[in-house]
Design a protein around this motif. Structure first.
Motif, PDB file in Angstrom:
ATOM      1  N   ASN A   8       8.805   2.591 -18.841  1.00 36.50           N
ATOM      2  CA  ASN A   8       8.354   1.234 -18.590  1.00 36.50           C
ATOM      3  C   ASN A   8       7.952   1.116 -17.135  1.00 36.50           C
ATOM      4  O   ASN A   8       8.597   1.704 -16.255  1.00 36.50           O
ATOM      5  CB  ASN A   8       9.464   0.221 -18.886  1.00 36.50           C
ATOM      6  N   PHE A   9       6.897   0.392 -16.855  1.00 37.88           N
ATOM      7  CA  PHE A   9       6.465   0.198 -15.480  1.00 37.88           C
ATOM      8  C   PHE A   9       6.570  -1.278 -15.128  1.00 37.88           C
ATOM      9  O   PHE A   9       6.423  -2.148 -15.971  1.00 37.88           O
ATOM     10  CB  PHE A   9       5.040   0.702 -15.257  1.00 37.88           C
ATOM     11  N   GLU A  10       6.835  -1.531 -13.853  1.00 40.30           N
ATOM     12  CA  GLU A  10       6.971  -2.912 -13.394  1.00 40.30           C
ATOM     13  C   GLU A  10       5.617  -3.520 -13.062  1.00 40.30           C
ATOM     14  O   GLU A  10       5.352  -4.679 -13.343  1.00 40.30           O
ATOM     15  CB  GLU A  10       7.881  -2.952 -12.170  1.00 40.30           C
ATOM     16  N   SER A  11       4.738  -2.732 -12.429  1.00 40.46           N
ATOM     17  CA  SER A  11       3.409  -3.226 -12.086  1.00 40.46           C
ATOM     18  C   SER A  11       2.491  -2.028 -11.884  1.00 40.46           C
ATOM     19  O   SER A  11       2.946  -0.886 -11.775  1.00 40.46           O
ATOM     20  CB  SER A  11       3.442  -4.089 -10.819  1.00 40.46           C
ATOM     21  N   ILE A  12       1.197  -2.293 -11.834  1.00 42.52           N
ATOM     22  CA  ILE A  12       0.190  -1.249 -11.634  1.00 42.52           C
ATOM     23  C   ILE A  12      -0.664  -1.613 -10.436  1.00 42.52           C
ATOM     24  O   ILE A  12      -1.176  -2.733 -10.343  1.00 42.52           O
ATOM     25  CB  ILE A  12      -0.705  -1.087 -12.880  1.00 42.52           C
ATOM     26  N   GLU A  13      -0.802  -0.698  -9.511  1.00 38.14           N
ATOM     27  CA  GLU A  13      -1.663  -0.908  -8.347  1.00 38.14           C
ATOM     28  C   GLU A  13      -2.781   0.121  -8.391  1.00 38.14           C
ATOM     29  O   GLU A  13      -2.538   1.329  -8.383  1.00 38.14           O
ATOM     30  CB  GLU A  13      -0.862  -0.761  -7.054  1.00 38.14           C
ATOM     31  N   LYS A  14      -4.007  -0.360  -8.451  1.00 39.09           N
ATOM     32  CA  LYS A  14      -5.167   0.530  -8.514  1.00 39.09           C
ATOM     33  C   LYS A  14      -5.679   0.820  -7.103  1.00 39.09           C
ATOM     34  O   LYS A  14      -5.897  -0.086  -6.308  1.00 39.09           O
ATOM     35  CB  LYS A  14      -6.272  -0.104  -9.356  1.00 39.09           C
ATOM     36  N   MET A  15      -5.861   2.096  -6.813  1.00 39.18           N
ATOM     37  CA  MET A  15      -6.388   2.508  -5.520  1.00 39.18           C
ATOM     38  C   MET A  15      -7.908   2.414  -5.532  1.00 39.18           C
ATOM     39  O   MET A  15      -8.573   2.985  -6.401  1.00 39.18           O
ATOM     40  CB  MET A  15      -5.950   3.941  -5.190  1.00 39.18           C
ATOM     41  N   THR A  16      -8.477   1.696  -4.593  1.00 40.62           N
ATOM     42  CA  THR A  16      -9.924   1.563  -4.484  1.00 40.62           C
ATOM     43  C   THR A  16     -10.388   2.029  -3.124  1.00 40.62           C
ATOM     44  O   THR A  16      -9.587   2.325  -2.226  1.00 40.62           O
ATOM     45  CB  THR A  16     -10.338   0.102  -4.705  1.00 40.62           C
ATOM     46  N   GLU A  17     -11.685   2.057  -2.937  1.00 43.28           N
ATOM     47  CA  GLU A  17     -12.242   2.499  -1.641  1.00 43.28           C
ATOM     48  C   GLU A  17     -11.888   1.549  -0.513  1.00 43.28           C
ATOM     49  O   GLU A  17     -11.856   1.919   0.647  1.00 43.28           O
ATOM     50  CB  GLU A  17     -13.755   2.632  -1.765  1.00 43.28           C
ATOM     51  N   SER A  18     -11.633   0.290  -0.861  1.00 42.99           N
ATOM     52  CA  SER A  18     -11.298  -0.690   0.168  1.00 42.99           C
ATOM     53  C   SER A  18      -9.857  -0.592   0.632  1.00 42.99           C
ATOM     54  O   SER A  18      -9.487  -1.194   1.638  1.00 42.99           O
ATOM     55  CB  SER A  18     -11.569  -2.100  -0.359  1.00 42.99           C
ATOM     56  N   SER A  19      -9.039   0.151  -0.094  1.00 47.09           N
ATOM     57  CA  SER A  19      -7.628   0.279   0.288  1.00 47.09           C
ATOM     58  C   SER A  19      -7.477   1.275   1.422  1.00 47.09           C
ATOM     59  O   SER A  19      -8.362   2.096   1.695  1.00 47.09           O
ATOM     60  CB  SER A  19      -6.800   0.730  -0.913  1.00 47.09           C
ATOM     61  N   ASN A  20      -6.359   1.219   2.094  1.00 46.83           N
ATOM     62  CA  ASN A  20      -6.092   2.152   3.198  1.00 46.83           C
ATOM     63  C   ASN A  20      -6.064   3.587   2.692  1.00 46.83           C
ATOM     64  O   ASN A  20      -6.477   4.511   3.391  1.00 46.83           O
ATOM     65  CB  ASN A  20      -4.769   1.804   3.875  1.00 46.83           C
TER      66      ASN A  20
END
Length: 248
Positions: free
Chosen positions: A232-244
């Motif tokens: 089970n996962f708590e949340s999902i964070e997608k890495m994009t080009e705008s991210s650090n």
């Protein structure tokens, strides 16, 4: 309901009929809280929690507290369970529960292991509200059966008990075998006594060992069939080009 199905199935029926983004679940029809607490629970959910439970500030019953502590110890759930009056669920929780399993035997156990953010809000029981909920014999029996089924399905209590009994019987078998041989050498017992005691010692050890293996297989089957989702996962964070991370 056409007849008494119990709290959990009644809750399932209500959730199946719900269409909103948030659903309130009330565990009983007798309210021991001010109606303002309903909005307080909703506001807490707006702070990023998928489940918010309302917990009365009264002392927990002994057997309820004992059940919760045993459940937490042998289930591995980090969520601390308490007696609750009502709770709010997000649609995300409902969808996840459905993806995990269609059968919800015990709601608190499912909620404690579904992986999303959970919060508890303690409220002050209004005057005259404490102890106003009385359970008849049918409901009490249902709650007892639910507690036993939940411990078997969601925890390792049965397997741990069987494994410990096997170790105990192994120690007792070794002791009885040693005692039997000592009696045979020193006291010359009645013919057949030594063989009978040795056979019974080994037989009891093997019996408990076999039962432990069977219970372990049943536990694996329960994990595969009843607990279909293994992560089970708590949340999902997608890495994009705008991210650090993307700029590195």
């Amino acid at each position: 309901m056409s007849y008494f199905h119990g709290l959990e199935l009644a809750m399932n029926a209500g959730v199946d009929l719900s269409i909103g983004d948030f659903v309130f679940e009330f565990d009983n029809a007798v309210a021991d809280f001010d109606t303002d607490e309903i909005m307080n629970i909703y506001k807490r959910a707006m702070q990023g929690y998928d489940i918010v439970a309302a917990v009365p500030d009264t002392k927990e019953k002994f057997f309820s507290g004992l059940f919760y502590r045993v459940f937490e110890k042998y289930s591995g759930a980090e969520y601390k369970m308490h007696t609750e009056s009502f709770r709010i669920l997000s649609r995300r929780v409902i969808n996840r529960i459905v993806s995990m399993n269609k059968t919800v035997l015990y709601r608190k156990a499912i909620y404690a292991t579904q992986g999303l953010k959970i919060a508890q809000v303690i409220y002050r029981v209004k005057e005259g509200g404490a102890g106003s909920v009385l359970y008849d014999k049918q409901v009490r029996e249902y709650r007892r059966r639910l507690a036993m089924d939940s411990l078997i399905l969601f925890t390792e209590v049965g397997y741990r008990f069987s494994a410990n009994m096997t170790i105990f019987m192994m120690v007792m078998s070794v002791f009885m075998a040693s005692y039997t041989l000592a009696v045979y050498v020193k006291l010359q017992p009645v013919a057949g006594w030594t063989t009978t005691i040795l056979f019974l010692s080994v037989a009891f050890f093997c019996l408990f060992a076999i039962l432990t293996v069977i219970i372990k297989y049943l536990q694996i089957i329960v994990n595969l069939v009843f607990r279909k989702k293994h992560y089970n996962f708590e949340s999902i964070e997608k890495m994009t080009e705008s991210s650090n991370f993307g700029k590195v």
